[in-house]
Design an enzyme around this catalytic site. Structure first.
Site, mmCIF file in Angstrom:
data_model
loop_
_atom_site.group_PDB
_atom_site.id
_atom_site.type_symbol
_atom_site.label_atom_id
_atom_site.label_comp_id
_atom_site.label_asym_id
_atom_site.label_seq_id
_atom_site.Cartn_x
_atom_site.Cartn_y
_atom_site.Cartn_z
ATOM 1 N N GLN A 1 5.077 -0.800 -19.284
ATOM 2 C CA GLN A 1 6.492 -1.079 -18.990
ATOM 3 C C GLN A 1 7.147 0.150 -18.402
ATOM 4 O O GLN A 1 7.059 1.238 -18.983
ATOM 5 C CB GLN A 1 7.226 -1.493 -20.275
ATOM 6 C CG GLN A 1 8.723 -1.640 -20.119
ATOM 7 C CD GLN A 1 9.068 -2.660 -19.051
ATOM 8 O OE1 GLN A 1 8.589 -3.788 -19.068
ATOM 9 N NE2 GLN A 1 9.892 -2.268 -18.084
ATOM 10 N N MET A 2 7.775 -0.033 -17.247
ATOM 11 C CA MET A 2 8.513 1.097 -16.678
ATOM 12 C C MET A 2 9.547 1.601 -17.678
ATOM 13 O O MET A 2 10.144 0.810 -18.415
ATOM 14 C CB MET A 2 9.204 0.715 -15.357
ATOM 15 C CG MET A 2 10.252 -0.366 -15.497
ATOM 16 S SD MET A 2 10.869 -0.958 -13.907
ATOM 17 C CE MET A 2 11.688 0.484 -13.305
ATOM 18 N N TYR B 1 5.707 4.857 -24.977
ATOM 19 C CA TYR B 1 5.583 3.693 -25.881
ATOM 20 C C TYR B 1 4.387 2.827 -25.471
ATOM 21 O O TYR B 1 3.607 2.385 -26.318
ATOM 22 C CB TYR B 1 6.890 2.902 -25.792
ATOM 23 C CG TYR B 1 7.046 1.743 -26.735
ATOM 24 C CD1 TYR B 1 7.619 1.925 -27.998
ATOM 25 C CD2 TYR B 1 6.680 0.447 -26.358
ATOM 26 C CE1 TYR B 1 7.800 0.851 -28.854
ATOM 27 C CE2 TYR B 1 6.856 -0.629 -27.210
ATOM 28 C CZ TYR B 1 7.427 -0.425 -28.461
ATOM 29 O OH TYR B 1 7.606 -1.493 -29.303
ATOM 30 N N THR C 1 11.416 3.755 -30.194
ATOM 31 C CA THR C 1 11.421 3.928 -28.732
ATOM 32 C C THR C 1 12.201 5.188 -28.380
ATOM 33 O O THR C 1 13.175 5.537 -29.070
ATOM 34 C CB THR C 1 12.093 2.739 -27.999
ATOM 35 O OG1 THR C 1 13.393 2.521 -28.571
ATOM 36 C CG2 THR C 1 11.265 1.475 -28.106
HETATM 37 N N1 CAA Z 1 12.282 -4.464 -16.620
HETATM 38 C C1 CAA Z 1 12.608 -4.518 -15.303
HETATM 39 N N2 CAA Z 1 13.357 -3.601 -14.682
HETATM 40 C C2 CAA Z 1 13.805 -2.573 -15.404
HETATM 41 C C3 CAA Z 1 13.506 -2.427 -16.771
HETATM 42 C C4 CAA Z 1 12.729 -3.433 -17.373
HETATM 43 N N3 CAA Z 1 12.404 -3.411 -18.682
HETATM 44 N N4 CAA Z 1 14.079 -1.294 -17.224
HETATM 45 C C5 CAA Z 1 14.729 -0.746 -16.181
HETATM 46 N N5 CAA Z 1 14.572 -1.530 -15.085
HETATM 47 C C6 CAA Z 1 15.139 -1.282 -13.751
HETATM 48 C C7 CAA Z 1 16.675 -1.303 -13.779
HETATM 49 O O1 CAA Z 1 17.163 -2.632 -13.691
HETATM 50 C C8 CAA Z 1 16.997 -0.456 -12.591
HETATM 51 O O2 CAA Z 1 16.817 -1.219 -11.391
HETATM 52 P P1 CAA Z 1 17.959 -1.225 -10.255
HETATM 53 O O3 CAA Z 1 18.142 0.222 -9.901
HETATM 54 O O4 CAA Z 1 17.369 -2.082 -9.177
HETATM 55 O O5 CAA Z 1 19.147 -1.836 -10.917
HETATM 56 C C9 CAA Z 1 15.903 0.601 -12.576
HETATM 57 O O6 CAA Z 1 14.832 0.050 -13.376
HETATM 58 C C10 CAA Z 1 16.318 1.913 -13.214
HETATM 59 O O7 CAA Z 1 16.924 1.613 -14.478
HETATM 60 P P2 CAA Z 1 18.290 2.318 -14.916
HETATM 61 O O8 CAA Z 1 19.343 2.249 -13.824
HETATM 62 O O9 CAA Z 1 18.643 1.745 -16.267
HETATM 63 O O10 CAA Z 1 17.799 3.846 -15.012
HETATM 64 P P3 CAA Z 1 18.099 4.912 -16.119
HETATM 65 O O11 CAA Z 1 17.349 6.153 -15.736
HETATM 66 O O12 CAA Z 1 19.565 4.983 -16.403
HETATM 67 O O13 CAA Z 1 17.429 4.283 -17.444
HETATM 68 C C11 CAA Z 1 15.688 3.361 -18.764
HETATM 69 C C12 CAA Z 1 16.051 4.023 -17.458
HETATM 70 C C13 CAA Z 1 15.985 4.320 -19.937
HETATM 71 C C14 CAA Z 1 14.189 3.067 -18.714
HETATM 72 C C15 CAA Z 1 16.528 2.068 -18.983
HETATM 73 O O14 CAA Z 1 16.503 1.282 -17.811
HETATM 74 C C16 CAA Z 1 15.952 1.220 -20.080
HETATM 75 O O15 CAA Z 1 16.180 1.496 -21.255
HETATM 76 N N6 CAA Z 1 15.217 0.156 -19.695
HETATM 77 C C17 CAA Z 1 14.538 -0.709 -20.652
HETATM 78 C C18 CAA Z 1 13.118 -0.308 -20.814
HETATM 79 C C19 CAA Z 1 12.469 -1.326 -21.731
HETATM 80 O O16 CAA Z 1 12.097 -2.408 -21.296
HETATM 81 N N7 CAA Z 1 12.339 -0.994 -23.023
HETATM 82 C C20 CAA Z 1 11.838 -1.930 -23.992
HETATM 83 C C21 CAA Z 1 12.571 -1.673 -25.275
HETATM 84 S S1 CAA Z 1 12.245 -2.948 -26.478
HETATM 85 C C22 CAA Z 1 10.748 -2.557 -27.044
HETATM 86 O O17 CAA Z 1 10.141 -1.575 -26.733
HETATM 87 C C23 CAA Z 1 10.170 -3.539 -28.012
HETATM 88 C C24 CAA Z 1 8.927 -4.099 -27.497
HETATM 89 O O18 CAA Z 1 7.850 -3.764 -27.980
HETATM 90 C C25 CAA Z 1 8.979 -5.138 -26.426
#
Ligand code: CAA
Length: 241
Positions: free
Chosen positions: A141-142, A147, A86
């Site tokens: 996914q946001m 990915y 990722t």
């Molecule tokens: N689901 C729902 N909401 C999400 C989210 C998710 N997966 N990821 C981020 N958000 C929301 C946050 O809660 C935040 O909302 P609020 O402002 O209301 O609190 C908003 O989106 C912005 O997020 P950040 O404040 O974290 O913003 P950032 O710019 O600092 O970071 C990011 C953005 C890098 C995308 C970070 O939020 C992140 O890493 N999120 C997870 C993304 C994700 O789901 N990745 C999956 C990894 S696991 C995988 O990939 C394995 C698989 O196959 C399932």
């Protein structure tokens, strides 16, 4: 003689569980890894599963790696394309490097690896290709445009190649794990994981790597010969594809 299975990214996370489960099911397993030499070495010592280092985004490294395994262990009859990375970030901040790295490993990696074993599988009239996609390739996914695009591409790859393999007794299937308790998921900010992701999972917990590994063992078995081009969704009820 037991069948040879190769698991990419097979020394950590879901891949490690897959390697161990296939070995327990009687396969002769080889596991590849790209980066974490220390963990790979420890995994090899602990399990007795031979480990090999190469980068699945590099075609020539895949060719060399598979050639080595075929000499040292035998022709690859089961390939599990599990290696994945990722580079999360909102699209407006995503760099070309974040895009290219994820597409290179998570999508082009399937071409690079499968191309090395496909001819032999066709010649021998048997093969199993199992691609580890993701819930996020199904629903999007946001923070994961790169990915999600790669993992959705893996599903198209699976469905197209399944049609080509069918007449040669080669099955090609995909598994879409939901959020599994690995280093990859633990890298998600804790607040996002606890407040946004886990509440979306009806069973109320992350999945276990072994819950994916058991699906791989089934799809790899001779008994699963009539299943091809399918997507097995394993996500605790989070999304119904
Ligand atoms: N689901 C729902 N909401 C999400 C989210 C998710 N997966 N990821 C981020 N958000 C929301 C946050 O809660 C935040 O909302 P609020 O402002 O209301 O609190 C908003 O989106 C912005 O997020 P950040 O404040 O974290 O913003 P950032 O710019 O600092 O970071 C990011 C953005 C890098 C995308 C970070 O939020 C992140 O890493 N999120 C997870 C993304 C994700 O789901 N990745 C999956 C990894 S696991 C995988 O990939 C394995 C698989 O196959 C399932």
């Amino acid at each position: 003689m037991s069948r040879v299975a190769l698991v990419t990214g097979g020394t950590r996370g879901i891949g490690a569980a897959i390697s161990v489960a296939l070995a327990a099911a009687g396969f002769r397993v080889a596991a590849s890894f790209a980066g974490n030499e220390e963990k790979a070495k420890a995994f090899g010592e602990e399990t007795g599963i031979p480990v090999f280092k190469w980068d699945v985004s590099n075609y020539q490294e895949c060719a060399d790696g598979v050639a080595r395994i075929e000499v040292e262990i035998g022709p690859v009859e089961v390939l599990v394309n599990n290696a994945g990375i990722t580079r999360d970030g909102m699209f407006h901040k995503m760099t070309p490097e974040q895009w290219n790295e994820v597409i290179g490993t998570n999508l082009t990696g399937l071409f690079n690896m499968t191309h090395q074993v496909w001819g032999g599988m066709r010649d021998r009239g048997f093969g199993r290709i199992i691609n580890i996609s993701s819930i996020n390739g199904q629903k999007g996914q946001m923070g994961q445009v790169n990915y999600s695009a790669a993992k959705a591409g893996d599903l198209g790859f699976t469905k197209a190649l399944a049609q080509e393999g069918a007449a040669k007794n080669i099955t090609v299937n995909a598994i879409c794990p939901g959020y599994i308790g690995t280093d990859m998921v633990k890298a998600v900010p804790e607040k996002v994981l606890n407040e946004r992701i886990i509440p979306q999972i009806p069973v109320g917990r992350l999945g276990e790597p072994e819950e994916i590994a058991r699906c791989v063992v089934f799809l790899a078995s001779d008994d699963a010969g009539f299943i091809t081009g399918s997507t097995l969704t394993v996500n605790g009820g989070q999304y119904f594809a």
